[in-house]
Design a protein around this motif. Structure first.
Motif, PDB file in Angstrom:
ATOM      1  N   VAL A  14       0.854  -1.188   0.000  1.00 31.95           N
ATOM      2  CA  VAL A  14       0.000   0.000   0.000  1.00 31.95           C
ATOM      3  C   VAL A  14       0.890   1.238   0.000  1.00 31.95           C
ATOM      4  O   VAL A  14       1.819   1.356   0.807  1.00 31.95           O
ATOM      5  CB  VAL A  14      -0.930   0.012   1.234  1.00 31.95           C
ATOM      6  CG1 VAL A  14      -1.723   1.321   1.285  1.00 31.95           C
ATOM      7  CG2 VAL A  14      -1.888  -1.178   1.194  1.00 31.95           C
ATOM      8  N   ARG A  27      -7.670   2.105  -0.628  1.00 32.71           N
ATOM      9  CA  ARG A  27      -6.214   1.960  -0.553  1.00 32.71           C
ATOM     10  C   ARG A  27      -5.636   1.804  -1.952  1.00 32.71           C
ATOM     11  O   ARG A  27      -6.226   1.129  -2.780  1.00 32.71           O
ATOM     12  CB  ARG A  27      -5.833   0.696   0.230  1.00 32.71           C
ATOM     13  CG  ARG A  27      -6.141   0.760   1.678  1.00 32.71           C
ATOM     14  CD  ARG A  27      -5.762  -0.534   2.392  1.00 32.71           C
ATOM     15  NE  ARG A  27      -6.130  -0.364   3.788  1.00 32.71           N
ATOM     16  CZ  ARG A  27      -7.368  -0.526   4.258  1.00 32.71           C
ATOM     17  NH1 ARG A  27      -8.337  -0.898   3.451  1.00 32.71           N
ATOM     18  NH2 ARG A  27      -7.624  -0.305   5.525  1.00 32.71           N
ATOM     19  N   HIS A  28      -4.473   2.402  -2.155  1.00 32.99           N
ATOM     20  CA  HIS A  28      -3.780   2.260  -3.441  1.00 32.99           C
ATOM     21  C   HIS A  28      -2.425   1.603  -3.223  1.00 32.99           C
ATOM     22  O   HIS A  28      -1.614   2.095  -2.442  1.00 32.99           O
ATOM     23  CB  HIS A  28      -3.599   3.624  -4.098  1.00 32.99           C
ATOM     24  CG  HIS A  28      -4.889   4.293  -4.468  1.00 32.99           C
ATOM     25  ND1 HIS A  28      -5.588   3.977  -5.600  1.00 32.99           N
ATOM     26  CD2 HIS A  28      -5.622   5.236  -3.829  1.00 32.99           C
ATOM     27  CE1 HIS A  28      -6.693   4.714  -5.665  1.00 32.99           C
ATOM     28  NE2 HIS A  28      -6.740   5.486  -4.597  1.00 32.99           N
ATOM     29  N   ARG A  29      -2.194   0.531  -3.958  1.00 34.17           N
ATOM     30  CA  ARG A  29      -0.913  -0.173  -3.898  1.00 34.17           C
ATOM     31  C   ARG A  29      -0.034   0.250  -5.053  1.00 34.17           C
ATOM     32  O   ARG A  29      -0.520   0.800  -6.044  1.00 34.17           O
ATOM     33  CB  ARG A  29      -1.147  -1.685  -3.973  1.00 34.17           C
ATOM     34  CG  ARG A  29      -1.978  -2.207  -2.817  1.00 34.17           C
ATOM     35  CD  ARG A  29      -2.426  -3.645  -3.023  1.00 34.17           C
ATOM     36  NE  ARG A  29      -3.292  -4.025  -1.912  1.00 34.17           N
ATOM     37  CZ  ARG A  29      -2.839  -4.462  -0.728  1.00 34.17           C
ATOM     38  NH1 ARG A  29      -1.534  -4.614  -0.546  1.00 34.17           N
ATOM     39  NH2 ARG A  29      -3.663  -4.747   0.242  1.00 34.17           N
TER      40      ARG A  29
ATOM     41  N   HIS B   5      -1.628   1.822   9.113  1.00 33.62           N
ATOM     42  CA  HIS B   5      -1.135   1.963   7.750  1.00 33.62           C
ATOM     43  C   HIS B   5      -1.096   0.646   6.981  1.00 33.62           C
ATOM     44  O   HIS B   5      -1.581   0.536   5.881  1.00 33.62           O
ATOM     45  CB  HIS B   5       0.300   2.501   7.794  1.00 33.62           C
ATOM     46  CG  HIS B   5       0.370   3.980   7.691  1.00 33.62           C
ATOM     47  ND1 HIS B   5       1.086   4.750   8.571  1.00 33.62           N
ATOM     48  CD2 HIS B   5      -0.174   4.830   6.821  1.00 33.62           C
ATOM     49  CE1 HIS B   5       0.978   6.020   8.227  1.00 33.62           C
ATOM     50  NE2 HIS B   5       0.214   6.091   7.174  1.00 33.62           N
ATOM     51  N   ASP B   6      -0.489  -0.341   7.594  1.00 30.65           N
ATOM     52  CA  ASP B   6      -0.046  -1.484   6.801  1.00 30.65           C
ATOM     53  C   ASP B   6      -1.124  -2.546   6.728  1.00 30.65           C
ATOM     54  O   ASP B   6      -1.404  -3.258   7.690  1.00 30.65           O
ATOM     55  CB  ASP B   6       1.222  -2.061   7.422  1.00 30.65           C
ATOM     56  CG  ASP B   6       1.879  -3.021   6.457  1.00 30.65           C
ATOM     57  OD1 ASP B   6       1.236  -3.369   5.441  1.00 30.65           O
ATOM     58  OD2 ASP B   6       3.021  -3.403   6.707  1.00 30.65           O
ATOM     59  N   GLN B   7      -1.742  -2.664   5.581  1.00 31.76           N
ATOM     60  CA  GLN B   7      -2.763  -3.679   5.368  1.00 31.76           C
ATOM     61  C   GLN B   7      -2.211  -4.794   4.488  1.00 31.76           C
ATOM     62  O   GLN B   7      -2.962  -5.606   3.961  1.00 31.76           O
ATOM     63  CB  GLN B   7      -3.992  -3.054   4.693  1.00 31.76           C
ATOM     64  CG  GLN B   7      -4.611  -1.935   5.485  1.00 31.76           C
ATOM     65  CD  GLN B   7      -5.365  -2.411   6.707  1.00 31.76           C
ATOM     66  OE1 GLN B   7      -5.834  -3.529   6.746  1.00 31.76           O
ATOM     67  NE2 GLN B   7      -5.454  -1.569   7.725  1.00 31.76           N
ATOM     68  N   ASN B   8      -0.887  -4.832   4.346  1.00 29.97           N
ATOM     69  CA  ASN B   8      -0.301  -5.762   3.381  1.00 29.97           C
ATOM     70  C   ASN B   8      -0.451  -7.211   3.796  1.00 29.97           C
ATOM     71  O   ASN B   8      -0.359  -8.123   2.983  1.00 29.97           O
ATOM     72  CB  ASN B   8       1.181  -5.451   3.193  1.00 29.97           C
ATOM     73  CG  ASN B   8       1.368  -4.084   2.585  1.00 29.97           C
ATOM     74  OD1 ASN B   8       0.463  -3.577   1.952  1.00 29.97           O
ATOM     75  ND2 ASN B   8       2.532  -3.507   2.790  1.00 29.97           N
ATOM     76  N   ARG B  29      -8.160  -4.729  -6.937  1.00 33.26           N
ATOM     77  CA  ARG B  29      -8.523  -5.698  -5.906  1.00 33.26           C
ATOM     78  C   ARG B  29      -9.850  -5.322  -5.268  1.00 33.26           C
ATOM     79  O   ARG B  29     -10.293  -4.176  -5.377  1.00 33.26           O
ATOM     80  CB  ARG B  29      -7.426  -5.729  -4.833  1.00 33.26           C
ATOM     81  CG  ARG B  29      -6.088  -6.176  -5.367  1.00 33.26           C
ATOM     82  CD  ARG B  29      -4.946  -5.934  -4.388  1.00 33.26           C
ATOM     83  NE  ARG B  29      -3.693  -6.275  -5.026  1.00 33.26           N
ATOM     84  CZ  ARG B  29      -3.217  -7.520  -5.101  1.00 33.26           C
ATOM     85  NH1 ARG B  29      -3.873  -8.508  -4.526  1.00 33.26           N
ATOM     86  NH2 ARG B  29      -2.088  -7.779  -5.735  1.00 33.26           N
ATOM     87  N   GLU B 288     -11.101  -2.182  -3.624  1.00 30.39           N
ATOM     88  CA  GLU B 288     -10.176  -1.654  -2.609  1.00 30.39           C
ATOM     89  C   GLU B 288      -9.720  -0.236  -2.921  1.00 30.39           C
ATOM     90  O   GLU B 288      -9.641   0.613  -2.028  1.00 30.39           O
ATOM     91  CB  GLU B 288      -8.954  -2.581  -2.502  1.00 30.39           C
ATOM     92  CG  GLU B 288      -7.952  -2.166  -1.445  1.00 30.39           C
ATOM     93  CD  GLU B 288      -6.691  -3.020  -1.463  1.00 30.39           C
ATOM     94  OE1 GLU B 288      -6.417  -3.683  -0.469  1.00 30.39           O
ATOM     95  OE2 GLU B 288      -5.951  -3.025  -2.483  1.00 30.39           O
ATOM     96  N   ASP B 289      -9.431   0.034  -4.185  1.00 27.64           N
ATOM     97  CA  ASP B 289      -8.877   1.334  -4.548  1.00 27.64           C
ATOM     98  C   ASP B 289      -9.949   2.348  -4.930  1.00 27.64           C
ATOM     99  O   ASP B 289      -9.637   3.494  -5.243  1.00 27.64           O
ATOM    100  CB  ASP B 289      -7.876   1.182  -5.701  1.00 27.64           C
ATOM    101  CG  ASP B 289      -8.539   0.613  -6.948  1.00 27.64           C
ATOM    102  OD1 ASP B 289      -9.272   1.361  -7.625  1.00 27.64           O
ATOM    103  OD2 ASP B 289      -8.323  -0.563  -7.269  1.00 27.64           O
ATOM    104  N   GLY B 290     -11.210   1.929  -4.940  1.00 26.58           N
ATOM    105  CA  GLY B 290     -12.299   2.862  -5.179  1.00 26.58           C
ATOM    106  C   GLY B 290     -12.650   3.100  -6.636  1.00 26.58           C
ATOM    107  O   GLY B 290     -13.466   3.984  -6.937  1.00 26.58           O
TER     108      GLY B 290
END
Lengths: 344, 344
Positions: A14, A27-29, B5-8, B29, B288-290
């Motif tokens: 992310v 969220r943007h990866r 922050h980290d949703q990885n 995603r 996820e990214d909208g």
């Protein structure tokens, strides 16, 4: 062949959170590489050995033949034309007029462009056309400067300009050769497609793309002619940021305040490429999902973390460094926030 | 507080690939839940127990008080007004005129709306305003029908309409209560923010949101009044798809061909909610990214895999089921493709 469906085994980290109220809404990866001219990776996130389409972010490299063919000197091009050759401009009157004048200087016109027509991305310019019931012309296409640069090399060498967007036309062969050399990419074997403006789009790894930008930033290892061309292109971008981009654009504002250090170019589908002449570094960044809003937050955060801005410059760039989300009535309802990948 | 922050550690699966030439250029995603009225999960992808903001996709649930207060009957509202109450309309003349007339019927006007003004999302309608140098009004706001529905309940009950968008106004308390009951969500404790049109946006898990839509689709377990309200709302959406959405929209086209089976509503930031009355199922989906482009491909693929369309309907919906990417000159350069998450 298209890559396999399932990329879940190796998700990009992310890079940007979209926050609304008290929660992360989206969220943007993505991935990025910061590389020097020798190819040494200085900073990275995600899979930088995976090919991406650099899209319009590669335009500074695509402009090299405009100098190396002698076309720029033959037609007495100044920094304005070189900036336009690297541009994804917003179709404002200044862009349209200068591209049109340049086409006239090489004995060609709007009809020779093969980029297609679209409304200016600059809203007032688009609305002016709509109010006048005028359809947009190919001059308004954000790539019209780049295409005029391509046509200029054909004119210089007496080539038939027709079909200059095709991979086997001499114009495009020169462009692909220069990009392949600068990025160390086998352009004939790399995954390929067609760009929004009709020219070939060739996949290049983020690391290789960043190295190409680093070679422009630190051209000491390049042959004389290419070294000179690289420097002239980057200097033109810094001298005329508005011609490279458009009113209010991130690239304009960054180069206005830090143009001596940062030469920056966005591309479609969430790409940015940057040359940092003082540091001798190049950057390539790609948002996995292609979102421009995320690529902007990610690249300006990365530049900031690399120490590219003074305190005063950070103030001037505040709207880009800490962007807010307002709703229709103008109430602040959220923000875009760099994620942990930038905590270095 | 915003989530960490980290949703990885828990990436959402890829739902949609953006293909250009021979390569996947970008990936989207997301997660979705297909649930019955009792809460049983029929299909799923990704973390369906994570809260999302449903945004405008929740409008059918937000319209319940319009029926349950008696406002719809008091003012003699027909299916057109009920469809507009669930709408993210495109600001076309038909939408503006019908919302304006409805406001007049309840003794209010455009000035009572608190949604703010934006240009119609329908391009010809926006261009007509620009050509006439007319600024958009709040009637053009895609949420103006929903807001008129809110105002209608205040008018019915003799409440001061001012501030109806605030969480503590009686209008909004009724809306939040109905949504909380239908989705089994504790609205006072859920993460919250403000929506694009100014009203509260409350986070609801995908599974709970899908169950709320399933309860509308199969209202047999609901109290009489709510059962009747749910059915009237869904029937109105099917009867007037153009009023729920706008010309050329996916929701319009899907309900035109399969309105007896599918009641579908998009929301900002890549959300779709669907009620399937014949199957007694509800769906909630979030990219996820909208990205809206991905949510459209994902939801129509999911509906197709669930057997919602006949062969003829699939033909009619072909542009949405197999969308192509064309460049500026109109050349086909790529496509949007559902990913392996839909291989069931």
């Amino acid at each position: 062949m298209p890559q396999p469906h399932d990329q879940n085994h190796d998700p990009a980290p992310v890079l940007v959170d979209i926050v609304r109220g008290v929660m992360v809404e989206s969220r943007h990866r993505g991935a990025f590489a910061v590389v020097d001219a020798a190819g040494k990776v200085v900073r990275r996130a995600g899979a930088i050995d995976r090919p991406i389409y650099p899209r319009s972010a590669i335009k500074p490299l695509q402009a090299l033949p405009l100098l190396e063919t002698g076309a720029a000197d033959k037609y007495g091009l100044g920094q304005e034309e070189l900036a336009l050759a690297c541009a994804s401009h917003h179709g404002e009157p200044v862009h349209v007029q200068k591209v049109s004048a340049w086409l006239g200087r090489i004995g060609l016109g709007e009809g020779n462009l093969e980029c297609g027509a679209h409304l200016p991305t600059d809203v007032p310019s688009a609305q002016a056309l709509i109010r006048g019931s005028q359809p947009p012309s190919q001059l308004h296409n954000n790539c019209s400067g780049k295409h005029t640069g391509f046509l200029c090399t054909a004119a210089c060498l007496g080539e038939d300009p027709k079909g200059y967007i095709e991979a086997d036309h001499p114009v495009m062969r020169r462009v692909l050769k220069a990009v392949g050399e600068m990025t160390g990419t086998d352009m004939a074997r790399a995954p390929a497609g067609r760009d929004g403006c009709g020219i070939p789009v060739i996949a290049i790894t983020l690391q290789a793309m960043a190295q190409g930008m680093a070679r422009m930033a630190d051209p000491s290892g390049l042959p004389d002619e290419r070294r000179a061309a690289s420097t002239r292109i980057l200097d033109a971008m810094a001298a005329h940021p508005l011609l490279v981009d458009g009113t209010g654009g991130l690239a304009v504002e960054v180069m206005k305040v830090a143009g001596d250090r940062v030469r920056i170019k966005p591309g479609a589908e969430g790409v940015f490429c940057v040359s940092l002449p003082k540091l001798g570094l190049g950057i390539a960044l790609k948002i996995e999902d292609g979102a421009g809003r995320a690529s902007e937050v990610a690249i300006i955060t990365l530049l900031d973390r690399l120490g590219c801005f003074t305190a005063d410059e950070r103030m001037a760039l505040h709207p880009f460094l800490e962007p807010k989300i307002k709703n229709v009535a103008g109430v602040e309802v959220g923000l875009l926030r760099p994620a942990a990948a930038f905590d270095f």
